[in-house]
Design an enzyme around this catalytic site. Structure first.
Site: not given
Lengths: 342, 342, 342, 342
Positions: A148-150, A153
């Site tokens: 997932g992109c979140n 991060t």
């Protein structure tokens, strides 16, 4: 050497970003593009920004001859992906950009996605795609599950701190700010320009966001004991970019040192000098991650801020980085594009 | 083969864009960067988005050893540029991105810029940098004057129409919409986010914008008789991009054909099918120009719409394209980056 | 004196803007709100920005008792509106914000909207709602047809020039820039933030935009002979605001004088000093129109620039201004809110 | 009854916002406007959005006859304000919008602002302007110190929780997202549109932001013992609006109840149903505050999210609310304008 690439689900933002990046990749060649409802159209009709490229026409997946394909990127919606991948040849190398193969435990998948997994035997085979932490497994993997992109991060900010044992594990807070392209090209009232621009709001607060499944899985693995973080995402009026502000208890200098040392050999991870703070603008359109650390006025507390481009390092760039490893190419091939500023 | 490049005036947006593009250019290497007031600083302090690059420290121009430089890009403010270039070695290849050498006639310079030119003998030597129309001269030029970004957009839409003789020359209207990065990094109240976002206005209306000097010079040259256009620029709340809406009298199909034929061999110029309209989003961050033509309901009138990225094809990308020609590199080297969307 | 108001179609942007303005109107009270698919919901669920108001719950139109209503605003989609209005009591005062009753000729309606009008007998009754030009008719009208927002902007710039006979009628060009709220709250890919922000494009170019029906009707009426303008709208990354750049042949000072004199007695129309140019930011959220005039360097040509807020003076504010006249209230009642800047 | 109002420092955003709000205030009349460097200009030259108003010309402060003034708003820069106010008549009612009189302790002022206060005897007289918590003192005050806009947002979320004793006092984290108008109209590179749009970053992280002085003072007062919060502000690409995400330890339902009960009688404070989350868009241009509460998946933790418009409730609207109290007007007079959406 040229590798033949298929992009399944080429009509969404991550599909288009894959094509954008592959356009200047020295060893990849796009051999097939699929888009179910738009099959028969030219890519330049769906994404006019790609009209300078000579690309194959969009097809249905079943029309693709996978014998000629070295690797397929699967940029399909969640749930669809597992069905499609289950039907693909079992020896085809795949990088999946959906959420379908990120969670190793069937129970975890069921918990966060609300139904049983449709291809549990393939799920067991998948390697989690956070390149810098799974490099060896990815190199030999057949199926890599993009993060997932979140989730990416937050992990870039926190994972080395858990590994180095420099923070308290029970009080981690991730306050995340995300651009709108992460929500995809779907038709929702809340994604209209008139609704989204000139304002901000939080969503999926209180521990309901699905990327928590990844945080739980990965932080618990890294710590060797259960770790649950607090996580509140916010939607911002910008197209690309994620900024995670992470609140931790620990010595700020030790926190900075753990990150700087862990990422010193990494091409795409830049740890700023102690006290400096990153901006999403400085990584836009690129595969780079910038991370900053400051100490709080309250002793023993630190703030870690990490930024990346959700479409690049957060999904399609990460996918290519993993594909490079899987195909024996230079890990950074096609990914050294500088950010676009302003 | 590697060419040693100097970028003078590297602390502005066009300077930074040059560095961004050169970062992945196969034959260019940045050997020197100048920024007068910021001399001594690292480029990553001025532009953190470039921090992944290993770049020379910012210097004063007089500290650069030009004997080691194959070509200098001069991205200095207007008026400063002519003074600096006059003091550089006379055999140094230069691409100037300022307005200082665009107008061939001293009188024209004086008229539009309000004072005499400081280096008229060098002005005579300069070649106008609209690559697709001055390719041969540029190949052998020592000094190329980059065009105005608005001037480039308007010329791409109109020039082939004048050459083909398919439009009335006395009723051309250019209504132009420009993003804010064209105004540079200067500290003006009108360029603040709070002043600029969420609105639009026209400026320099009525024939006062300096890029009219270029339109007059070039259209008159192309037509072989005086041509004066009407030109109204507008500032839009977006960072990159110019869209020129051009109103002409002429047969719409002939207008489209003239553009399509003229640009068929050009890599960076894409003429859309008749009736299709371009968007600035589709060229953002790239060296491409998209052009569309529609016929009006009033017979004998056509609307031509051209878009480009002011920082790329409108200045720094154009500059590199010209430098490629001057140094014998492939014209498209380093410039095939796909646009960034969304 | 308090007038009971119904807003039909309260779940769209113009409906919400009506409620916003009526919230501080001294003589209007909202007695009924309709929204077909959202009937039963509270307005604060549909538009949380209105949650401080005590408003009636959303109903279906057929549930409203129109005997208790003094005036209904009809903010329904085009085509729906004519059917709904045909079924309302024939003595109910109505201000319609749709396109359905703007064109007086049945043939014109058929031409621009592609099908016959469903209520031609009511169409004949409607008064065109450009207040400053139809004030007396509006005062005694039962049904007022709100103008198109683009059509209003262009007319404010041009109409007095036709009436004063100071411009050529055959060479008028309207280049228009519009914010996205004019497109409504509809779910279209092209209206997503990620598609719309940071760029611009033209649409309905070449004489196909439906507001041309209004331009044709009104300019022809004002001139006493057929007038056809060229009109190119552009979509801009801003929520509110329209800017029309109008190119005319005529003496610039006479053009300015005609506008200044015509609008001197008008509260909402501000003509700037000759040479000054307006900005959409300066009318945002208000019922004001700002108009500027500059002369071109080519003698005998002028540029007129007009700005207004499409949701206020372009639709809902205009509607209230007309309702004030119809109900005998002060024309400016509830409409003196200052613009919101920044 | 009409009160004569002076606005000192009318050329900044908070000054302009005061004028915008007073424009429709039933009991206030602007009698004087000052702007030091722009003295002699019309307000419509500095802020064209106000050109429909008949306003006094901008003056120097020393030219104002304060005998005719009932109350002065002081919207001057920090540090300037204390000098100007020290020189004003000692019986003039003043609402100061700067930071100069917010901190009651001279030592606290020195600590956060880096130099001794220039008018400590007046500082002692000032009442802190968070209306809902200092209403009685404000009613009888001569000098009211407007709160910081960030400080107001955080306090609205937290203060009732401290008073009700429902949260742990040592683990409060405020992660704040702010629009750019809070930084004022100052010429800084970091505030340019090209630098700010399409991205986000944090600033003054780690406990260095000056509004912490207010948090410390007020939370310590409310708790009756020292309270220090963690506070990280972020700058967002939007003009108006602040969103504070507050992480607290305490029972989520008790947290929600404490807020709902405390604010039930307050006109401008809206507590959303448990689990609902607010958006800055829903309070833009208005004096309203929306507050939401969710429980975290980790028992005993809650997230409180508060939003307001920094220029309205965060400064100029708050100032008028306080002035209403000081002058015996209705507290909500002139402040019931609905938010502007979209």
């Amino acid at each position: 050497m040229t590798h033949k690439i298929a992009v399944l689900g080429a009509s969404g933002y991550t599909g288009a970003e894959l094509v954008r990046l592959i356009a200047t990749h020295p060893e990849f060649e796009i051999a097939a593009l699929s888009a179910d409802r738009k099959a028969g159209m030219e890519m330049s009709e769906v994404f006019p920004f790609l009209r300078h490229l000579r690309l194959p026409r969009l097809q249905k997946i079943e029309e693709i001859d996978f014998d000629t394909i070295d690797l397929a990127f699967c940029a399909l919606p969640h749930a669809t992906s597992q069905e499609v991948i289950a039907a693909l040849p079992r020896d085809l190398r795949i990088v999946d950009l959906s959420a379908d193969f990120r969670l190793r435990e069937a129970a975890a998948y069921q918990k966060w996605y609300g139904k049983p997994h449709a291809a549990p035997e393939i799920q067991a085979e998948a390697v989690y795609g956070l390149t810098e932490f799974y490099r060896d497994e990815i190199r030999s993997a057949r199926l890599v599950a993009g993060t997932g992109c979140n989730a990416a991060t937050g992990q870039y900010a926190i994972r080395p701190l858990i590994e180095a044992g420099v923070i308290d594990l029970d009080t981690i807070v991730i306050d995340l700010k995300a651009g709108v392209s992460g929500a995809g090209r779907s038709l929702k009232e809340s994604l209209l320009h008139a609704e989204l621009s000139e304002g901000t709001h939080s969503y999926s607060a209180g521990g309901t966001h699905r990327h928590l499944g990844e945080f739980d899985q990965e932080f618990t693995k890294a710590a060797g004991r259960p770790v649950m973080v607090q996580f509140t995402p916010h939607l911002l009026p910008m197209n690309r970019g994620i900024l995670a502000t992470v609140y931790v208890k620990g010595d700020p200098r030790a926190v900075h040192r753990a990150l700087a040392e862990r990422y010193a050999p990494e091409t795409f991870l830049e740890v700023l000098p102690f006290g400096a703070l990153p901006s999403t603008r400085d990584v836009r359109g690129s595969n780079f991650v910038h991370i900053g650390v400051v100490g709080d006025r309250i002793p023993g507390r630190a703030v870690v801020v990490a930024v990346l481009d959700n479409l690049t390092k957060g999904s399609s760039g990460q996918a290519i980085q993993n594909a490079n490893l899987m195909l024996g190419a230079e890990e950074t091939a096609g990914l050294m594009l500088a950010p676009v500023f302003p």
